[in-house]
Design a protein around this motif. Structure first.
Motif, PDB file in Angstrom:
ATOM      1  N   ILE A  43       0.914  -1.182  -0.154  1.00  0.00           N
ATOM      2  CA  ILE A  43       0.106  -0.200   0.086  1.00  0.00           C
ATOM      3  C   ILE A  43       0.927   1.570   0.057  1.00  0.00           C
ATOM      4  O   ILE A  43       0.637   2.119  -0.711  1.00  0.00           O
ATOM      5  N   ARG A  44       2.012   1.174   0.688  1.00  0.00           N
ATOM      6  CA  ARG A  44       2.675   2.370   0.712  1.00  0.00           C
ATOM      7  C   ARG A  44       3.603   2.381  -0.768  1.00  0.00           C
ATOM      8  O   ARG A  44       4.114   3.532  -0.974  1.00  0.00           O
ATOM      9  N   THR A  45       4.065   1.325  -1.379  1.00  0.00           N
ATOM     10  CA  THR A  45       4.710   1.636  -2.505  1.00  0.00           C
ATOM     11  C   THR A  45       4.167   1.505  -4.050  1.00  0.00           C
ATOM     12  O   THR A  45       4.368   1.750  -5.054  1.00  0.00           O
ATOM     13  N   THR A  46       3.004   0.415  -3.879  1.00  0.00           N
ATOM     14  CA  THR A  46       2.202   0.098  -5.101  1.00  0.00           C
ATOM     15  C   THR A  46       0.802   0.223  -4.746  1.00  0.00           C
ATOM     16  O   THR A  46       0.379   1.193  -4.649  1.00  0.00           O
ATOM     17  N   ALA A  47       0.075  -0.604  -4.663  1.00  0.00           N
ATOM     18  CA  ALA A  47      -1.236  -0.697  -3.888  1.00  0.00           C
ATOM     19  C   ALA A  47      -1.784  -1.756  -3.455  1.00  0.00           C
ATOM     20  O   ALA A  47      -1.166  -3.000  -3.895  1.00  0.00           O
ATOM     21  N   GLY A  48      -2.892  -1.811  -2.442  1.00  0.00           N
ATOM     22  CA  GLY A  48      -3.485  -3.031  -1.948  1.00  0.00           C
ATOM     23  C   GLY A  48      -4.840  -2.792  -2.223  1.00  0.00           C
ATOM     24  O   GLY A  48      -5.443  -1.668  -2.277  1.00  0.00           O
ATOM     25  N   LEU A  49      -5.742  -4.004  -2.310  1.00  0.00           N
ATOM     26  CA  LEU A  49      -7.065  -3.888  -2.474  1.00  0.00           C
ATOM     27  C   LEU A  49      -7.671  -4.723  -1.187  1.00  0.00           C
ATOM     28  O   LEU A  49      -7.308  -5.610  -0.685  1.00  0.00           O
ATOM     29  N   GLY A 217       2.158  -4.801  -8.899  1.00  0.00           N
ATOM     30  CA  GLY A 217       2.418  -4.938  -7.659  1.00  0.00           C
ATOM     31  C   GLY A 217       1.307  -4.623  -6.724  1.00  0.00           C
ATOM     32  O   GLY A 217       1.414  -4.973  -5.533  1.00  0.00           O
ATOM     33  N   ILE A 218       0.039  -4.699  -7.265  1.00  0.00           N
ATOM     34  CA  ILE A 218      -1.127  -4.727  -6.544  1.00  0.00           C
ATOM     35  C   ILE A 218      -1.521  -5.960  -5.747  1.00  0.00           C
ATOM     36  O   ILE A 218      -1.759  -7.103  -6.696  1.00  0.00           O
ATOM     37  N   MET A 219      -1.937  -6.286  -4.526  1.00  0.00           N
ATOM     38  CA  MET A 219      -2.232  -7.461  -3.815  1.00  0.00           C
ATOM     39  C   MET A 219      -3.535  -7.007  -2.936  1.00  0.00           C
ATOM     40  O   MET A 219      -3.712  -6.008  -2.210  1.00  0.00           O
TER      41      MET A 219
END
Length: 376
Positions: A43-49, A217-219
């Motif tokens: 979440i700080r570097t790419t993204a999170g769902l 890089g979203i996870m």
């Protein structure tokens, strides 16, 4: 688990390793089998769902909708235009905090209020009695939160104009051919978006973001990752930072907005809202202040860990985290007001950790809020 609310994504969460613990009446993915440090880093570097459908969504519709929300919350929502939202608090008659929420204006007499596990639902439904207004609790509406610097790049491939959507604004559009409301809000301190969709469309939207976002890089990220992010970004979580969780000796449960640092949520000049007179009376009477502490450790403090100045207990931690990215151990604390200044040297004496601590302004991360408000 006695959850009475269901997310249609429950099977996805189980497949990711969650046992679906209860939060706010809904089975919620507190953790996955992935590392919380990896989720925080994503979440700080790419993204999170994240699936944050456990938030309660309420539609307030009718000629008296504005009057109801103006009385129930600290904001003057008369100034909101369709497509604009605002963060607000709700107080009891004693002027003490009982819930926070985001208020979305969708039309002249049409609002949506999204709140957590406080008394917001009861306050709004009770206040609607005798008014020309309908309050509709909507659990069909699911809330998927895509947070992090890559969120806008992902959505820009599918939603024209998303880069132009300002902070705390929302739009009605489609995503993967399904109707959604996209809101530039979140609970991470990052640039992010909440995707409000009907239950029938949530699995397709979730699966497509996970599949297409992987190369960026979203996870998928769990609920506990939000604890790590909120410590860095000064985002309080009711009741975990409140006297509901940590009662004060000889005091009734309840905290003022001045103590919590949430007095900014009262619209300038607004005097007519629930608990207003007591709210203003309590200014300058703070028994504690929410403040930050940085620890001389590579471990995280736990909620309830005490903070001392010599032999004097001056506060305690409500939530702590250690960041692999910045190699800092940080915490939100409830401190005696005299210690809510930067640079005071203290000692943390916790259940599993004893170390030096230094008071620190909040937020730790991005104090100018440049990330969440970025343009383009």
């Amino acid at each position: 688990m006695s959850s009475w609310r269901l997310s249609v994504l429950a099977d996805r969460h189980r497949a990711l390793g969650s046992g679906l613990e209860d939060w706010n009446g809904m089975g919620t993915a507190w953790t996955y089998s992935t590392s919380l440090a990896d989720e925080h880093a994503a979440i700080r570097t790419t993204a999170g769902l994240m699936d944050v459908s456990g938030l309660k969504k309420m539609h307030i519709i009718g000629p008296h909708a504005e009057a109801l929300i103006n009385f129930a919350t600290t904001r003057n929502v008369s100034k909101l235009y369709p497509g604009k939202s605002v963060y607000a608090c709700m107080l009891n008659e004693a002027g003490k905090f009982i819930d926070d929420c985001v208020i979305y204006r969708n039309g002249p007499n049409s609002f949506m209020v999204v709140h957590g596990s406080g008394a917001g639902h009861e306050i709004l439904t009770r206040g609607a009695v005798g008014r020309n207004v309908v309050v509709l609790f909507d659990d069909d509406l699911h809330d998927l939160s895509l947070q992090g610097p890559a969120a806008v790049d992902f959505l820009a491939k599918h939603v024209p104009g998303i880069r132009d959507l300002p902070y705390f604004h929302h739009l009605q559009t489609t995503l993967f051919g399904r109707p959604v409301m996209l809101s530039r809000t979140g609970y991470t301190g990052e640039r992010g978006y909440e995707i409000f969709c009907k239950a029938a469309d949530a699995p397709l939207i979730w699966d497509t973001i996970v599949a297409e976002g992987k190369e960026m890089g979203i996870m998928p990220c769990s609920f506990t990752a939000l604890d790590w992010l909120r410590v860095e970004s000064y985002l309080l979580f009711y009741p975990y930072d409140n006297s509901d969780m940590y009662p004060m000796d000889g005091e009734p449960i309840g905290d003022s907005l001045w103590e919590l640092g949430l007095d900014f949520t009262v619209s300038p000049g607004k005097k007519e809202f629930r608990g207003a007179a007591e709210h203003y009376r309590l200014q300058g009477k703070e028994r504690f202040k929410i403040y930050g502490v940085e620890l001389a450790s590579k471990e995280a403090a736990l909620g309830g860990d005490a903070l001392y100045d010599g032999d004097t207990k001056v506060g305690f931690v409500t939530c702590g985290m250690y960041s692999r990215l910045t190699e800092r151990s940080m915490a939100i604390a409830r401190l005696d007001p005299a210690y809510a200044v930067a640079g005071r040297k203290l000692e943390l004496r916790g259940a599993s950790l004893t170390c030096g601590a230094t008071t620190h302004t909040l937020p730790f991360d991005d104090p100018q809020k440049l990330k969440r408000t970025a343009k383009g």
